[in-house]
Every structure is written in C-alpha cells, then in structure tokens.
Design a protein around this motif. Structure first.
Motif, PDB file in Angstrom:
ATOM      1  N   GLU A 235      29.185 -45.254  13.683  1.00  0.00           N
ATOM      2  CA  GLU A 235      29.944 -44.101  13.215  1.00  0.00           C
ATOM      3  C   GLU A 235      29.201 -43.372  12.099  1.00  0.00           C
ATOM      4  O   GLU A 235      29.357 -42.167  11.924  1.00  0.00           O
ATOM      5  CB  GLU A 235      31.328 -44.538  12.730  1.00  0.00           C
ATOM      6  N   ASP A 236      28.363 -44.119  11.362  1.00  0.00           N
ATOM      7  CA  ASP A 236      27.573 -43.523  10.285  1.00  0.00           C
ATOM      8  C   ASP A 236      26.242 -42.972  10.782  1.00  0.00           C
ATOM      9  O   ASP A 236      25.400 -42.567   9.989  1.00  0.00           O
ATOM     10  CB  ASP A 236      27.320 -44.554   9.180  1.00  0.00           C
ATOM     11  N   GLY A 237      26.035 -42.984  12.110  1.00  0.00           N
ATOM     12  CA  GLY A 237      24.840 -42.375  12.680  1.00  0.00           C
ATOM     13  C   GLY A 237      23.686 -43.319  12.940  1.00  0.00           C
ATOM     14  O   GLY A 237      22.558 -42.868  13.134  1.00  0.00           O
ATOM     15  N   ALA A 238      23.930 -44.635  12.968  1.00  0.00           N
ATOM     16  CA  ALA A 238      22.843 -45.588  13.240  1.00  0.00           C
ATOM     17  C   ALA A 238      22.304 -45.399  14.653  1.00  0.00           C
ATOM     18  O   ALA A 238      23.012 -44.952  15.561  1.00  0.00           O
ATOM     19  CB  ALA A 238      23.341 -47.019  13.061  1.00  0.00           C
ATOM     20  N   ASN A 239      21.057 -45.744  14.831  1.00  0.00           N
ATOM     21  CA  ASN A 239      20.417 -45.710  16.140  1.00  0.00           C
ATOM     22  C   ASN A 239      20.413 -47.130  16.701  1.00  0.00           C
ATOM     23  O   ASN A 239      20.402 -48.099  15.948  1.00  0.00           O
ATOM     24  CB  ASN A 239      18.979 -45.208  16.009  1.00  0.00           C
ATOM     25  N   TYR A 240      20.380 -47.256  18.011  1.00  0.00           N
ATOM     26  CA  TYR A 240      20.328 -48.585  18.602  1.00  0.00           C
ATOM     27  C   TYR A 240      19.605 -48.553  19.939  1.00  0.00           C
ATOM     28  O   TYR A 240      19.402 -47.502  20.529  1.00  0.00           O
ATOM     29  CB  TYR A 240      21.728 -49.184  18.742  1.00  0.00           C
ATOM     30  N   TYR A 241      19.219 -49.737  20.353  1.00  0.00           N
ATOM     31  CA  TYR A 241      18.439 -49.923  21.575  1.00  0.00           C
ATOM     32  C   TYR A 241      19.186 -50.930  22.431  1.00  0.00           C
ATOM     33  O   TYR A 241      19.616 -51.967  21.932  1.00  0.00           O
ATOM     34  CB  TYR A 241      17.071 -50.477  21.161  1.00  0.00           C
TER      35      TYR A 241
ATOM     36  N   THR B 177      16.960 -46.144  23.987  1.00  0.00           N
ATOM     37  CA  THR B 177      17.308 -45.934  22.587  1.00  0.00           C
ATOM     38  C   THR B 177      18.422 -44.900  22.558  1.00  0.00           C
ATOM     39  O   THR B 177      18.358 -43.883  23.245  1.00  0.00           O
ATOM     40  CB  THR B 177      16.096 -45.403  21.801  1.00  0.00           C
ATOM     41  N   PHE B 178      19.438 -45.157  21.760  1.00  0.00           N
ATOM     42  CA  PHE B 178      20.579 -44.251  21.672  1.00  0.00           C
ATOM     43  C   PHE B 178      20.683 -43.641  20.285  1.00  0.00           C
ATOM     44  O   PHE B 178      20.283 -44.227  19.304  1.00  0.00           O
ATOM     45  CB  PHE B 178      21.884 -45.001  21.994  1.00  0.00           C
ATOM     46  N   GLN B 179      21.267 -42.494  20.254  1.00  0.00           N
ATOM     47  CA  GLN B 179      21.525 -41.680  19.075  1.00  0.00           C
ATOM     48  C   GLN B 179      20.315 -40.850  18.711  1.00  0.00           C
ATOM     49  O   GLN B 179      20.238 -39.705  19.059  1.00  0.00           O
ATOM     50  CB  GLN B 179      22.025 -42.488  17.887  1.00  0.00           C
ATOM     51  N   GLY B 180      19.343 -41.385  17.970  1.00  0.00           N
ATOM     52  CA  GLY B 180      18.183 -40.607  17.559  1.00  0.00           C
ATOM     53  C   GLY B 180      18.453 -39.714  16.367  1.00  0.00           C
ATOM     54  O   GLY B 180      17.884 -38.637  16.246  1.00  0.00           O
ATOM     55  N   ILE B 181      19.326 -40.161  15.483  1.00  0.00           N
ATOM     56  CA  ILE B 181      19.668 -39.396  14.285  1.00  0.00           C
ATOM     57  C   ILE B 181      18.858 -39.921  13.097  1.00  0.00           C
ATOM     58  O   ILE B 181      18.717 -41.123  12.919  1.00  0.00           O
ATOM     59  CB  ILE B 181      21.181 -39.510  13.967  1.00  0.00           C
ATOM     60  N   THR B 182      18.324 -39.013  12.283  1.00  0.00           N
ATOM     61  CA  THR B 182      17.566 -39.402  11.096  1.00  0.00           C
ATOM     62  C   THR B 182      18.526 -39.591   9.918  1.00  0.00           C
ATOM     63  O   THR B 182      19.684 -39.167   9.976  1.00  0.00           O
ATOM     64  CB  THR B 182      16.543 -38.312  10.728  1.00  0.00           C
ATOM     65  N   PRO B 183      18.041 -40.204   8.835  1.00  0.00           N
ATOM     66  CA  PRO B 183      18.897 -40.344   7.650  1.00  0.00           C
ATOM     67  C   PRO B 183      19.395 -39.002   7.108  1.00  0.00           C
ATOM     68  O   PRO B 183      20.428 -38.938   6.463  1.00  0.00           O
ATOM     69  CB  PRO B 183      18.001 -41.049   6.633  1.00  0.00           C
ATOM     70  N   GLY B 184      18.666 -37.927   7.383  1.00  0.00           N
ATOM     71  CA  GLY B 184      19.088 -36.598   6.958  1.00  0.00           C
ATOM     72  C   GLY B 184      20.085 -35.958   7.916  1.00  0.00           C
ATOM     73  O   GLY B 184      20.380 -34.783   7.818  1.00  0.00           O
ATOM     74  N   ASN B 185      20.576 -36.744   8.873  1.00  0.00           N
ATOM     75  CA  ASN B 185      21.579 -36.320   9.848  1.00  0.00           C
ATOM     76  C   ASN B 185      21.059 -35.245  10.813  1.00  0.00           C
ATOM     77  O   ASN B 185      21.782 -34.355  11.220  1.00  0.00           O
ATOM     78  CB  ASN B 185      22.870 -35.865   9.165  1.00  0.00           C
ATOM     79  N   GLU B 186      19.771 -35.342  11.153  1.00  0.00           N
ATOM     80  CA  GLU B 186      19.161 -34.439  12.128  1.00  0.00           C
ATOM     81  C   GLU B 186      18.636 -35.277  13.284  1.00  0.00           C
ATOM     82  O   GLU B 186      18.269 -36.432  13.105  1.00  0.00           O
ATOM     83  CB  GLU B 186      18.016 -33.654  11.479  1.00  0.00           C
TER      84      GLU B 186
END
Length: 142
Positions: A12-18, A27-36
């Motif tokens: 929910e906080d935007g973590a990426n996972y495999y 690989t899922f999500q692909g969000i950076t710490p800057g929320n991009e």
C-alpha cells in the motif's frame, strides 16, 4: 493473496515485489521512493545523459561552433536525435512529435553572446506511459 498483513502495508506504501504469475517471473509495481514509475525515472536519466553526451560531442567535434543560426542548429541536432531515439525506445510519443527550440542568434543578448552562452534551449517530449492492467469483457454466444 499470499501476502502477510505487514507485506500488504508495504504494498500500500508503494513497495515493489517479484513473484511468479501464470508461469512467468515478474516484477510488480515499479514505483520509486519519489513515487514515480521506475521506467519514467530511467527515461529521464537516460535522456539527460544522452543529451549531455550529444551536445558535448558536437562541441568537441567542431573546431568552433559559430554564434549563428547555423551554429544553434548544430546544438539542437543531437538533442533532437536523442528524442527521436526515445520515441524508438517507446519512451516518448511519436504523435505529437518531440520538439527542440532555441532562440535565433539575433534574439540573444550581447551579454550572453559575450559569455558564449546559448540560453533558452528547450525541448518538449510527451511520455508514452505504459499499460499495466487490461480489462477485457467479452460475450460468447451461439
């Protein structure tokens, strides 16, 4: 879902996972710490590096770049080439096409010319974005 409550909170906080899905390791999500999205950040970094290299190579390959409209076009050329490559790499949209603008030599101040600085070189390119989810509806009938 096979995620624990703690893992769900991270997602929910935007973590990426495999994980494996449908026989594929993804690989899922692909969000950076800057929320991009990571592909956007990689494209921006790639563009900056290639534009810098291209302009520097142009400056180095020519004994002198005249402060004229022809010289300004020489500076714009590698920037345009990078943006065209970005379209080819599916990072930027082809329509509308990326553009590069710079002032005419006659519009640049004497101060900038004296400092041998070309101001206001700009480009505009639109992100192609990406499709991550597909919603399909169908009807099967006789």
């Amino acid at each position: 879902s096979n995620f624990s409550e703690g893992e769900k909170t991270l997602l929910e906080d935007g973590a990426n996972y495999y994980r494996e899905l449908g026989g594929l390791n993804l690989t899922f999500q692909g969000i950076t710490p800057g929320n991009e999205w990571i592909d956007v950040m990689r494209l921006v970094d790639w563009t900056e590096a290639r534009v810098t290299e291209g302009v520097l190579q142009t400056l180095a390959a020519n004994e002198k770049i005249p402060y004229s409209n022809t010289g300004i076009e020489l500076i714009k050329s590698p920037i345009s080439a990078v943006l065209v490559a970005g379209v080819g790499n599916l990072g930027y949209l082809a329509d509308p096409a990326p553009t590069v603008t710079a002032p005419k030599a006659s519009a640049v101040s004497a101060g900038d010319k004296g400092l041998r600085t070309l101001p206001d070189v700009k480009f505009l390119a639109y992100l192609a974005g990406a499709i991550h989810t597909v919603v399909i509806r169908g009807i099967v009938s006789l």
